[in-house]
Design an enzyme around this catalytic site. Structure first.
Site, PDB file in Angstrom:
ATOM      1  N   HIS A 112       0.806  -1.218   0.000  1.00 43.83           N
ATOM      2  CA  HIS A 112       0.000   0.000   0.000  1.00 43.83           C
ATOM      3  C   HIS A 112       0.840   1.270   0.000  1.00 43.83           C
ATOM      4  CE1 HIS A 112       0.386  -0.334   4.496  1.00 43.83           C
ATOM      5  NE2 HIS A 112       0.431   0.976   4.407  1.00 43.83           N
ATOM      6  N   ASP A 171       0.246  -7.670   1.487  1.00 46.24           N
ATOM      7  CA  ASP A 171       0.661  -6.277   1.696  1.00 46.24           C
ATOM      8  C   ASP A 171       2.187  -6.163   1.724  1.00 46.24           C
ATOM      9  OD1 ASP A 171       0.342  -3.570   1.911  1.00 46.24           O
ATOM     10  OD2 ASP A 171      -0.018  -3.571   4.074  1.00 46.24           O
ATOM     11  N   SER A 182       4.639   2.675   7.732  1.00 45.57           N
ATOM     12  CA  SER A 182       4.388   1.465   6.947  1.00 45.57           C
ATOM     13  C   SER A 182       5.598   1.070   6.113  1.00 45.57           C
ATOM     14  CB  SER A 182       3.200   1.680   6.011  1.00 45.57           C
ATOM     15  OG  SER A 182       1.991   1.530   6.695  1.00 45.57           O
TER      16      SER A 182
END
Length: 504
Positions: A232, A265, A347
């Site tokens: 993402h 992910d 992230s």
């Protein structure tokens, strides 16, 4: 558990933290006058200047237990120790000196605590207001002279000793100019780990063709310039967008997407014109991590690059379904939970153990007030989730080798309702296909639509997302044990996991 991906950081300079107010200073209590400033019990106060009489022994500093006129005398916890002696001491006459007030004024400026203009109880002014106070002042002055003389003597001796030492062995002091220029940190400190790891962590900026994008983090995976991060983080730049990676020293490089796995992910990008001397972060065995182990997270929360936070492993094998809140690009993981502060922009960054080895890749947070729906204010509340590095490594190797992810499967469609008594095999599959793939792993094991899977190996299963999270910690070809219920009867079967290539 549903969470929210946190790879998109906000731009803008951080605010300057406010200067804290100075802590209020306490007012020191007044010092009580010495015991010998008072006449003896039963004596008439002598004229000023003639007290104390020669040969007189001053009374004890504290009145004996049970003395009249002393509030709380003989009562434990009232200012007099409960084990104070009660015999072999004279009884104090309450007529002189006057007893201290019930509520003395300690630095309040009142007269004996009454708010008047007289001196405070036990203060120097109060001592000088009583008979013998002048002599007491002279006594204090004399003691001060003695102290000064003693101090001078000590200083003189100290100087002479230092001088003699200089003439012999040498000075015993070290000046600041002789101190080490660099303060060494032990190898197992957070400062040492951060200092060694930061040069291998990059801040990633991704922009799509429409100019939209965000900021995330990645870390050096190998010497060829591959960087491991979240899908993402780079998804907006995967199709014709712009991707850059900035090192802790400020050097920026363009990068390109090698491969990405939406369900995991996980993504791998590679630096264009990668510099020499890259130092990949060491990878630990995430299966060996224990709850309570120390953690160190590095990332760019809200665009603040090279941020280091610390915490512990709060839980293992936490089933997490993360996404952008729309449900269109969910991913599933059996996550490492940590209370290290993780925010949007962290992230893709590494979650390190105390020795500086990567145990996970920070991927999702539980936002404040979300109630598990993925909605609410994005920010750390001490619930961060990382993909175990063992899983991320397997995916990375697949992406570097082929550019396409490979997923292990049981060959059955399950309901995705969260929370319950298990993962139920659906009546129908996607697009009208059978829920149990013919000749697939589940079919070969005898599973049917309506069966409720309650355990995967030794892990309890409460929902479809939990089952998928556990399946994806394995590889195609692994043999697993499934426990399921059918018509109230519990059974156990062994299943050899199949595979699915790509996202569809």
């Amino acid at each position: 558990m549903s969470t929210e991906n946190e790879g998109t950081g906000a731009s803008g300079a951080p605010s300057v933290p406010p200067v804290p107010d100075a802590a209020p200073e306490g007012t020191p209590a007044s010092t009580p006058a010495p015991a010998d400033a008072y006449p003896q019990p039963g004596q008439t106060p002598p004229p000023a200047g003639d007290y104390p009489p020669p040969g007189h022994t001053p009374p004890p500093a504290h009145a004996p237990a049970g003395a009249p006129g002393v509030p709380g005398a003989g009562t434990p916890g009232a200012g007099i120790p409960s084990d104070a002696p009660t015999s072999a001491q004279p009884v104090v006459d309450a007529s002189w000196p006057p007893p201290p007030p019930v509520l003395p004024s300690y630095g309040s400026g009142g007269s004996y605590g009454s708010g008047g203009d007289g001196p405070e109880w036990g203060s120097p002014e109060h001592a000088r207001s009583r008979p013998g106070g002048k002599r007491l002042g002279l006594f204090i002055a004399a003691m001060a002279v003695v102290a000064l003389v003693a101090g001078g003597l000590g200083g003189g001796l100290g100087y002479q000793i230092a001088k003699n030492d200089d003439d012999g062995v040498g000075s015993t002091t070290v000046s600041a100019a002789d101190a080490p220029k660099d303060f060494a940190r032990a190898a197992d400190t957070v400062a040492a780990v951060a200092g060694k790891s930061l040069p291998s962590v990059v801040t990633i900026e991704a922009k799509g063709g429409d100019g939209e994008g965000g900021t995330g983090t990645g870390f050096i995976y190998d010497k060829q310039g591959h960087i491991l991060t979240n899908n993402h983080v780079v998804a907006s730049a995967a199709e014709g967008g712009a991707l850059t990676a900035t090192f802790s020293n400020g050097k920026k490089y363009t990068a390109e997407v090698v491969g990405r796995a939406e369900g995991y992910d996980v993504a791998v990008v590679k630096l264009k014109n990668a510099p020499s001397g890259l130092n990949p972060l060491p990878l630990a065995d995430s299966d060996a991590v224990a709850v309570g182990d120390s953690t160190i997270a590095i990332g760019a929360p809200f665009g603040l690059s090279n941020t280091v936070t610390t915490g512990i492993i709060s839980a293992k094998n936490r089933p997490v379904a993360s996404g952008d809140g729309t449900g269109s690009s969910n991913s599933y993981m059996s996550a490492l939970q940590t209370d290290a502060s993780i925010n949007p922009g962290n992230s893709g960054g590494p979650l390190l153990d105390a020795g500086g080895a990567v145990i996970g890749m920070n991927s999702a947070i539980q936002p404040s007030g979300s109630g598990g729906t993925g909605q609410g204010q994005a920010g750390s509340i001490g619930l961060g989730f990382a993909i175990p590095i063992n899983q991320a490594k397997n995916v990375a190797e697949q992406l570097i080798k082929t550019g396409t992810p490979v997923y292990p499967v049981i060959g059955a469609t399950v309901t995705m309702t969260e929370g319950g008594s298990g993962a139920t095999i659906s009546a129908d599959g996607q697009g009208g296909t059978p829920a149990v793939t013919p000749d697939g792993p589940a079919a070969k094991a005898g599973l049917k639509a309506g069966d409720v899977i309650t355990k995967f190996n030794d892990t309890p299963i409460d929902s479809g997302p939990t089952l998928i999270s556990e399946i994806w910690t394995h590889k195609p070809g692994d043999k697993v044990t499934l426990t399921y219920k059918r018509a109230g009867k519990e059974s156990t079967v062994q299943v050899t996991l199949g595979e699915r290539k790509g996202e569809s």
